[in-house]
Design an enzyme around this catalytic site. Structure first.
Site, short mmCIF file in Angstrom:
data_model
loop_
_atom_site.label_atom_id
_atom_site.label_comp_id
_atom_site.label_asym_id
_atom_site.label_seq_id
_atom_site.Cartn_x
_atom_site.Cartn_y
_atom_site.Cartn_z
N THR A 26 33.23 -26.29 40.75
CA THR A 26 33.00 -24.84 40.71
C THR A 26 32.33 -24.41 42.02
O THR A 26 31.29 -24.96 42.38
CB THR A 26 32.14 -24.48 39.48
OG1 THR A 26 32.93 -24.69 38.32
CG2 THR A 26 31.66 -23.04 39.53
N HIS A 175 40.04 -28.60 30.23
CA HIS A 175 38.60 -28.86 30.37
C HIS A 175 37.97 -28.89 28.99
O HIS A 175 37.76 -27.85 28.36
CB HIS A 175 37.98 -27.74 31.22
CG HIS A 175 36.56 -27.97 31.65
ND1 HIS A 175 35.74 -28.92 31.08
CD2 HIS A 175 35.81 -27.37 32.61
CE1 HIS A 175 34.55 -28.87 31.67
NE2 HIS A 175 34.57 -27.94 32.59
N ASN A 178 31.49 -30.97 29.42
CA ASN A 178 30.34 -30.27 30.01
C ASN A 178 29.81 -29.06 29.24
O ASN A 178 29.22 -28.14 29.82
CB ASN A 178 30.66 -29.87 31.47
CG ASN A 178 31.02 -31.07 32.31
OD1 ASN A 178 30.74 -32.20 31.90
ND2 ASN A 178 31.62 -30.86 33.45
N TYR A 180 31.35 -26.62 27.47
CA TYR A 180 32.10 -25.36 27.37
C TYR A 180 32.87 -25.32 26.04
O TYR A 180 32.68 -26.19 25.18
CB TYR A 180 32.96 -25.18 28.63
CG TYR A 180 32.07 -25.12 29.85
CD1 TYR A 180 31.26 -24.00 30.08
CD2 TYR A 180 31.94 -26.22 30.70
CE1 TYR A 180 30.37 -23.97 31.16
CE2 TYR A 180 31.05 -26.19 31.78
CZ TYR A 180 30.27 -25.06 32.00
OH TYR A 180 29.39 -25.02 33.05
N ASN A 235 24.18 -27.98 29.60
CA ASN A 235 24.49 -26.81 28.75
C ASN A 235 23.99 -27.00 27.32
O ASN A 235 24.59 -26.49 26.37
CB ASN A 235 25.99 -26.48 28.78
CG ASN A 235 26.39 -25.77 30.07
OD1 ASN A 235 25.58 -25.03 30.64
ND2 ASN A 235 27.61 -26.00 30.53
C1 8OZ Z 1 28.59 -26.30 37.81
C2 8OZ Z 1 28.29 -24.97 37.79
C3 8OZ Z 1 29.06 -24.14 37.01
C4 8OZ Z 1 30.09 -24.64 36.26
C5 8OZ Z 1 31.39 -27.82 34.77
C6 8OZ Z 1 32.65 -25.90 35.41
O1 8OZ Z 1 30.31 -28.40 34.71
C7 8OZ Z 1 31.50 -26.53 35.48
C8 8OZ Z 1 30.37 -26.00 36.27
C9 8OZ Z 1 29.62 -26.81 37.07
O2 8OZ Z 1 32.37 -28.27 34.21
#
Ligand code: 8OZ
Length: 357
Positions: A26, A175, A178, A180, A235
């Site tokens: 990102t 994806h 992480n 999401y 996260n």
């Molecule tokens: C760092 C900052 C914002 C998003 C991920 C898409 O960790 C990200 C991400 C990484 O998968």
């Protein structure tokens, strides 16, 4: 002869000239309306000697955004912007797949249409703060998706996958890592649903498997990969039994004969401590190529490939600072050090101005 990072490999029908993968990164430098712009073309073109580029995570819909200046993959303008990137990478002999992303609860109303609440499997607020155009702001409690809304989310992934193929990508990566949306469904710290998408491991995996099925229908199984991060706490993520969950996920994904499984083997972004996890065992549950990621260098990458623990290795930060990472590894040249202050947002500085040899 044993294979190493410089040996060609096929991931499904994507034929790679080497096994050095550029990890998704990102960078928050897309143009207005999530349209990739000229500096993005230059950035990816500079890195085309990678065996495969996985693009930065790319929202599949307006509700999938969670940070400033992300590119999207759901409008004609965005497709036209990405087409310039795939053309440039292909002209340099590279391969590139697009990473399909929905952030779920890792967002903020100010980043979403009509200031809507972010959506998630369950209404659980993440600890921490969202990056918004106004700076860091506390996360809000997301809205739990209704059962009747799930087919729409699956449809958004399929539509975005079609857009990616229209933009000339060699394939797509789902994806599911992480913290999401898809990972929020997988792990039981964030999924407290009492319907067919929550509870058992089988139920929590259902959304990922439906998304994978829909995406495979659009792009072909030989052009689709999935990225997971079994123990990454980033996260505000946790799960009560990650080994059982992700062994099941790897088994279930095997049925699709995917191009690859891409695994973040630890905690990233200052994710902190993570639980012990047997990635070699996980790999045995998956029937296709395995891309290992996180903290590898040339030596450990070569070892993983020689031992058969990985078919390819993805490098993130080293590719930020070294557009010619493949050549540097080849001749054991010193690496440029990455400047963390320019990772997220900005212009050319720290993006397209790292020197090649
Ligand atoms: C760092 C900052 C914002 C998003 C991920 C898409 O960790 C990200 C991400 C990484 O998968």
């Amino acid at each position: 002869m044993t294979s190493d990072l410089f040996s060609p490999v096929s991931l499904g029908s994507i034929n790679l000239k080497n096994r050095i993968i550029m990890a998704p990164l990102t960078r928050n430098r897309a143009g207005e309306h999530g349209v990739p712009q000229d500096i993005n073309v230059k950035y990816y073109e500079q890195r085309a000697s990678a065996g495969l580029i996985v693009t930065e995570a790319t929202p599949i819909s307006a509700m999938g955004h969670g940070y400033p200046a992300l590119p999207g993959i759901y409008t004609e303008e965005q497709v036209a912007g990405w087409k310039k990137i795939t053309d440039a990478v292909h002209a340099k002999g590279g391969k590139i797949v697009l990473q399909l992303w929905h952030v779920g609860r890792i967002s903020h109303p100010s980043l979403l249409p009509n200031n809507e609440l972010p959506v998630a499997p369950s209404a659980i607020k993440p600890a921490g703060q969202a990056f918004t155009y106004q700076g860091l702001v506390d996360y809000v409690t997301p809205r739990a998706l209704g059962l009747e809304e799930i087919p729409g989310i699956v449809g958004e992934y399929a539509y975005a996958a079609k857009c990616a193929m229209d933009a000339g990508f060699d394939g797509v990566e789902i994806h599911a890592a992480n913290g999401y949306l898809l990972d929020q469904f997988l792990r039981d710290g964030t999924n407290k649903r009492n319907d067919p998408y929550g509870g058992s491991i089988e139920n929590r995996s259902r959304l990922l498997l439906e998304v994978t099925s829909a995406v495979v229908d659009v792009v072909g199984s030989d052009k689709a990969g999935v990225r997971i991060s079994p123990v990454n706490p980033f996260n505000d993520m946790k799960d009560s039994n990650p080994q059982a969950l992700f062994n099941y996920v790897a088994d279930a994904l095997s049925k699709f004969n995917l191009a690859y499984l891409h695994v973040v083997e630890g905690g990233i972004h200052g994710g902190g401590d993570f639980e012990p996890f047997d990635f070699v065992a996980l790999r045995k549950h998956f029937n296709g190529p395995y891309i290992a990621n996180l903290g590898y260098d040339k030596t450990t990458g070569n070892t993983a490939i020689a031992k058969g623990d990985a078919d390819a290795v993805a490098y993130g930060v080293p590719f930020i600072a070294n557009p010619d990472l493949v050549q540097r590894y080849k001749i054991d040249a010193p690496l440029n050090q990455a400047d963390e202050s320019t990772f997220y947002g900005g212009t050319e500085k720290g993006y397209t101005d790292y020197p090649t040899l």
